[in-house]
Design an enzyme around this catalytic site. Structure first.
Site, PDB file in Angstrom:
ATOM      1  N   LYS A  18       0.893  -1.386  -0.238  1.00 45.47           N
ATOM      2  CA  LYS A  18       0.152  -0.087  -0.524  1.00 45.47           C
ATOM      3  C   LYS A  18       1.165   1.426   0.169  1.00 45.47           C
ATOM      4  O   LYS A  18       0.272   2.321  -1.037  1.00 45.47           O
ATOM      5  CB  LYS A  18      -1.536   0.087   1.419  1.00 45.47           C
TER       6      LYS A  18
ATOM      7  N   ARG B 123      -7.474  -2.230  17.380  1.00 45.12           N
ATOM      8  CA  ARG B 123      -8.434  -2.084  15.981  1.00 45.12           C
ATOM      9  C   ARG B 123      -9.284  -3.219  15.767  1.00 45.12           C
ATOM     10  O   ARG B 123     -10.017  -3.240  16.221  1.00 45.12           O
ATOM     11  CB  ARG B 123      -7.246  -1.523  14.671  1.00 45.12           C
TER      12      ARG B 123
HETATM   13  C1  PLP Z   1      -0.738  -1.703   6.165  1.00 46.52           C
HETATM   14  C2  PLP Z   1      -0.591  -2.758   7.278  1.00 46.52           C
HETATM   15  C3  PLP Z   1      -0.214  -3.621   6.661  1.00 46.52           C
HETATM   16  C4  PLP Z   1       2.328  -2.839   6.942  1.00 46.52           C
HETATM   17  O1  PLP Z   1       2.283  -2.344   8.683  1.00 46.52           O
HETATM   18  P1  PLP Z   1       4.152  -1.948   8.455  1.00 46.52           P
HETATM   19  O2  PLP Z   1       3.604  -0.919   9.597  1.00 46.52           O
HETATM   20  O3  PLP Z   1       3.837  -0.819   7.071  1.00 46.52           O
HETATM   21  O4  PLP Z   1       5.118  -3.401   7.928  1.00 46.52           O
HETATM   22  C5  PLP Z   1      -0.162  -5.121   7.940  1.00 46.52           C
HETATM   23  N1  PLP Z   1      -0.790  -5.405   7.981  1.00 46.52           N
HETATM   24  C6  PLP Z   1      -1.857  -4.409   8.405  1.00 46.52           C
HETATM   25  C7  PLP Z   1      -3.261  -4.923   8.269  1.00 46.52           C
HETATM   26  C8  PLP Z   1      -2.140  -3.139   7.666  1.00 46.52           C
HETATM   27  O5  PLP Z   1      -3.304  -2.740   7.308  1.00 46.52           O
END
Ligand code: PLP
Length: 354
Positions: free
Chosen positions: A36, A131
C-alpha cells in the site's frame, strides 16, 4: 525531472527486502510484503518478490486489481477487512483476505460460490491495539462459523499491533496468538497454516529473540520501504532509510522577520499559530504543501535546513544556515510512512523509479 517528485530506488528496496526476509526466514517466518505504501506500483512490487517475499498484501482492492492486471502471480491478500459492498471484487481479485466479521466472511463465501472459487480467510484477533479483530474469548466460536462455509478456506489467524493504540508487539501478545492456534487445532481437528504475527513493528522483537515459537508470517511494509522500526522510529539494522526520497523545488528565498507582522488570527487550517521571535531569518519557500503530504513526516536530508511550517501549497524553510539554497534549488527530504502514503496518492507528485 519534474517537481515535487518521489524517487524510488529499486536496488535499495530490494536490499531492504532481502535483509528482512533473511531475518524472518532464519526463524521459519514467511514475509507478506505490504504494497500500500507504493500504491501497488508493479515495478517496485517485483523487487519485493526478487528480495524473497512469498505473498503480497494491500489494504485497497484497487491496488490489488492493478497488480493482478500487471501480471503479478504470487498470492495477494486484502489487508483491510472487506466492506460488504466490495466482496465480489475481493473474491475476484484477491487470493485471500484478513477478516473479523462473520457477516463479511459469509458474503465472501457466497460471492466465491457464484464465481466458482475458494477464498482464503485469516481471522484477525484483537491483541490489545484496539483496531480490527475478534476478542480472544470469541475466537473458537467464530472459527466454528467460518469452517461451515462452503467456499471459504480457513487459513489461520493474525493480529495487528502498533497501529491505532501504538501497542508494542511482545512475547505475551504473540504467545496469545500461538496458543489460540493450538486451541483451534485441538478443538476442530484442523490445521492452522498461518499465524500472521505482525508488521514492521514486530521486527525488533524477532531480532532480539523475544518472539515465541510458532508465528509463521510477518506482514511488512514500512520496514522494507523505509528501513524504519515504527514502534521506536529508529532505523532497522543493515537497511537503507533513503530508498525513497522526496525532492521539491525552491520558489522564493528572502530574508524576513521570524515573527509575523500584525494581529494574529487563525491560519488557513483554522489553528492559532504560535511563533518565536528569532529576529531576521533567511527563509525559503518550497512548492509543496499540506495538500500533498503530512508535513510533520518530512525531514530535510541536509541537516542545516529546518522546516518552519506549511500551508496547503507552500512549505516554509529556515535556510539561515545554508547559503547555497536559492530560487530553483532542489531540496531533498526523508519520509515517514505517513508522509509517503500521502505523497504516493497525490496526483501532483511525480513518481520516478531509479
Ligand atoms: C499496513 C498494514 C501492515 C503493514 O504494516 P507496516 O508497519 O508498514 O509493516 C500490516 N498489516 C496490516 C493489516 C496493515 O494494514
Amino acid at each position: 525531472m519534474r517537481f515535487p517528485c518521489v524517487t524510488i530506488n529499486l536496488k535499495k528496496i530490494e536490499h531492504n527486502a532481502e535483509k528482512l526476509v533473511k531475518w524472518c526466514s532464519e526463524r521459519q517466518i514467511e514475509v507478506m510484503a505490504v504494497t500500500k505504501g507504493i500504491c501497488g506500483l508493479d515495478k517496485v512490487v517485483r523487487t519485493f518478490i526478487k528480495g524473497g517475499a512469498k505473498k503480497l498484501g494491500d489494504s485497497r482492492i484497487e491496488n490489488i486489481v492493478s497488480l493482478k492486471q500487471a501480471g503479478i502471480s504470487i498470492p495477494i491478500y486484502l489487508l483491510r477487512i472487506p466492506m460488504l459492498s466490495e466482496v465480489e471484487d475481493v473474491v475476484r481479485w484477491a487470493d485471500g483476505s484478513l477478516n473479523s466479521e462473520v457477516k463479511a466472511i459469509e458474503a465472501l463465501s457466497a460471492a466465491a460460490k457464484t464465481l466458482g472459487k475458494k477464498h482464503k480467510v485469516i481471522l484477525m484477533v484483537e491483541a490489545g491495539d484496539l483496531r480490527e479483530g475478534v476478542m480472544p474469548e470469541n475466537v473458537l466460536d467464530t472459527v466454528s462459523e467460518i469452517i461451515k462455509l462452503s467456499n471459504i478456506e480457513f487459513e489461520g489467524i493474525g493480529t495487528n499491533l502498533g497501529c491505532y493504540g501504538g501497542v508494542k508487539a511482545s512475547y505475551d501478545n504473540m504467545k496469545l496468538l500461538v496458543d489460540l492456534a493450538t486451541d483451534i487445532e485441538q478443538t476442530f481437528g484442523i490445521e492452522v497454516k498461518t499465524i500472521s504475527g505482525g508488521n514492521s513493528s514486530t521486527l525488533m522483537l524477532l531480532k532480539q529473540g523475544g518472539l515465541p515459537k510458532g508465528i509463521t508470517q510477518f506482514r511488512l511494509g514500512e520496514g522494507i520501504l523505509l528501513g524504519n522500526d515504527p514502534s521506536t522510529s529508529r532505523p532497522l539494522p543493515d537497511t537503507y532509510q533513503d530508498a525513497i526520497l522526496l525532492k521539491a523545488e525552491v520558489i522564493e528565498v528572502k530574508t524576513k522577520p521570524s515573527y509575523p507582522i500584525g494581529e494574529i488570527g487563525l491560519d488557513a487550517f483554522g489553528n492559532k499559530p504560535v511563533f518565536e521571535d528569532k529576529g531576521l531569518m533567511r527563509r525559503a519557500i518550497v512548492a509543496l504543501g499540506k495538500q500533498d503530504c503530512r508535513i510533520e513526516g518530512l525531514t530535510p536530508v541536509d541537516k542545516s535546513i529546518d522546516i518552519l511550517g506549511a500551508s496547503s501549497d507552500h512549505l516554509l524553510l529556515d535556510v539561515t544556515k545554508n547559503k547555497d539554497i536559492k530560487v530553483g534549488s532542489i531540496v531533498e527530504f526523508n519520509l515517514s510512512y505517513g508522509a509517503l502514503l500521502g505523497l504516493m496518492t497525490s496526483k501532483y507528485v511525480k513518481k520516478y523509479i531509479i
